[in-house]
Design a protein around this motif. Structure first.
Motif, PDB file in Angstrom:
ATOM      1  N   LEU A  16       0.810  -1.224   0.000  1.00 34.74           N
ATOM      2  CA  LEU A  16       0.000   0.000   0.000  1.00 34.74           C
ATOM      3  C   LEU A  16       0.839   1.268   0.000  1.00 34.74           C
ATOM      4  O   LEU A  16       0.357   2.326  -0.402  1.00 34.74           O
ATOM      5  N   MET A  19       0.945   3.550  -3.144  1.00 36.19           N
ATOM      6  CA  MET A  19      -0.306   4.248  -3.429  1.00 36.19           C
ATOM      7  C   MET A  19      -0.404   5.536  -2.626  1.00 36.19           C
ATOM      8  O   MET A  19      -0.810   6.567  -3.141  1.00 36.19           O
ATOM      9  N   VAL A  20      -0.044   5.469  -1.354  1.00 35.31           N
ATOM     10  CA  VAL A  20      -0.104   6.659  -0.512  1.00 35.31           C
ATOM     11  C   VAL A  20       0.914   7.682  -0.985  1.00 35.31           C
ATOM     12  O   VAL A  20       0.632   8.869  -1.070  1.00 35.31           O
ATOM     13  N   GLN A  22       2.076   8.029  -4.023  1.00 31.55           N
ATOM     14  CA  GLN A  22       1.595   8.603  -5.278  1.00 31.55           C
ATOM     15  C   GLN A  22       0.614   9.729  -5.019  1.00 31.55           C
ATOM     16  O   GLN A  22       0.683  10.772  -5.641  1.00 31.55           O
ATOM     17  N   ALA A  47      -6.012   6.533   1.682  1.00 32.01           N
ATOM     18  CA  ALA A  47      -5.846   5.211   1.076  1.00 32.01           C
ATOM     19  C   ALA A  47      -5.201   5.383  -0.298  1.00 32.01           C
ATOM     20  O   ALA A  47      -4.189   6.057  -0.404  1.00 32.01           O
ATOM     21  N   ASP A  48      -5.812   4.861  -1.352  1.00 28.23           N
ATOM     22  CA  ASP A  48      -5.223   4.991  -2.689  1.00 28.23           C
ATOM     23  C   ASP A  48      -5.906   6.104  -3.487  1.00 28.23           C
ATOM     24  O   ASP A  48      -5.849   6.130  -4.707  1.00 28.23           O
ATOM     25  N   SER A  49      -6.554   7.026  -2.792  1.00 36.16           N
ATOM     26  CA  SER A  49      -7.288   8.113  -3.436  1.00 36.16           C
ATOM     27  C   SER A  49      -6.897   9.436  -2.790  1.00 36.16           C
ATOM     28  O   SER A  49      -5.867   9.529  -2.122  1.00 36.16           O
ATOM     29  N   GLU A  93     -10.265   7.942  -8.553  1.00 35.31           N
ATOM     30  CA  GLU A  93      -9.270   7.033  -9.115  1.00 35.31           C
ATOM     31  C   GLU A  93      -8.258   7.871  -9.895  1.00 35.31           C
ATOM     32  O   GLU A  93      -8.640   8.687 -10.736  1.00 35.31           O
ATOM     33  N   LYS A  94      -6.986   7.646  -9.607  1.00 33.72           N
ATOM     34  CA  LYS A  94      -5.933   8.412 -10.268  1.00 33.72           C
ATOM     35  C   LYS A  94      -5.775   7.955 -11.709  1.00 33.72           C
ATOM     36  O   LYS A  94      -5.650   6.767 -11.988  1.00 33.72           O
TER      37      LYS A  94
END
Length: 146
Positions: A16, A19-20, A22, A47-49, A93-94
């Motif tokens: 994870l 993602m963080v 990024q 999170a990933d967003s 979403e990236k």
């Protein structure tokens, strides 16, 4: 803790972490003026967003001195929460650095949630799009400079 217990947790953390990172390095992360300059929205990794909350308002209180509440929310259980500090952006979403799609934005002025996209403009402002079905409106938010 034993090694067998640590390894799954370490693997999840390592999976994870990119993602963080990024999201943290993304140009949408920061504090932005809304288009009317009546509020500032702070966008941060989650999170990933990315998620955004109202971090400042020029008029956070009602005339009687109590905090403005989310009275227009369609969910009666949420109508008593204060607007200041409320998360209004999330679920994106990236697509690429500075471009996030398929998220949502909540408007406390009308109590509605809209499909949303975020994108950094060439001049460093943030294009914030809110959509209902195929009808979209865009606002331009300026970065808060200190």
């Amino acid at each position: 803790m034993t090694l067998p217990r640590i390894l799954p947790a370490a693997a999840l953390f390592l999976a994870l972490s990119p993602m963080v990172v990024q999201a943290a390095d993304d140009p949408v992360v920061g504090t932005w003026w809304n288009e009317k300059k009546t509020a500032q929205i702070t966008i941060e990794p989650c999170a990933d967003s990315v998620c955004g909350k109202i971090s400042w308002m020029n008029a956070p209180n009602r005339d009687d001195g109590t905090p403005k509440r989310d009275v227009n929310n369609q969910d009666e259980a949420l109508q008593n929460r204060p607007i200041l500090g409320m998360q209004i952006i999330g679920g994106f979403e990236k697509q690429e650095p500075g471009k996030w799609e398929d998220g949502e934005i909540y408007n406390p002025e009308d109590g509605k949630t809209y499909d949303s996209n975020l994108a950094i403009n060439k001049d460093g402002t943030l294009a914030v799009e809110g959509c209902v079905l195929f009808f979209c409106q865009e606002q331009t938010w300026a970065p808060v400079t200190q």
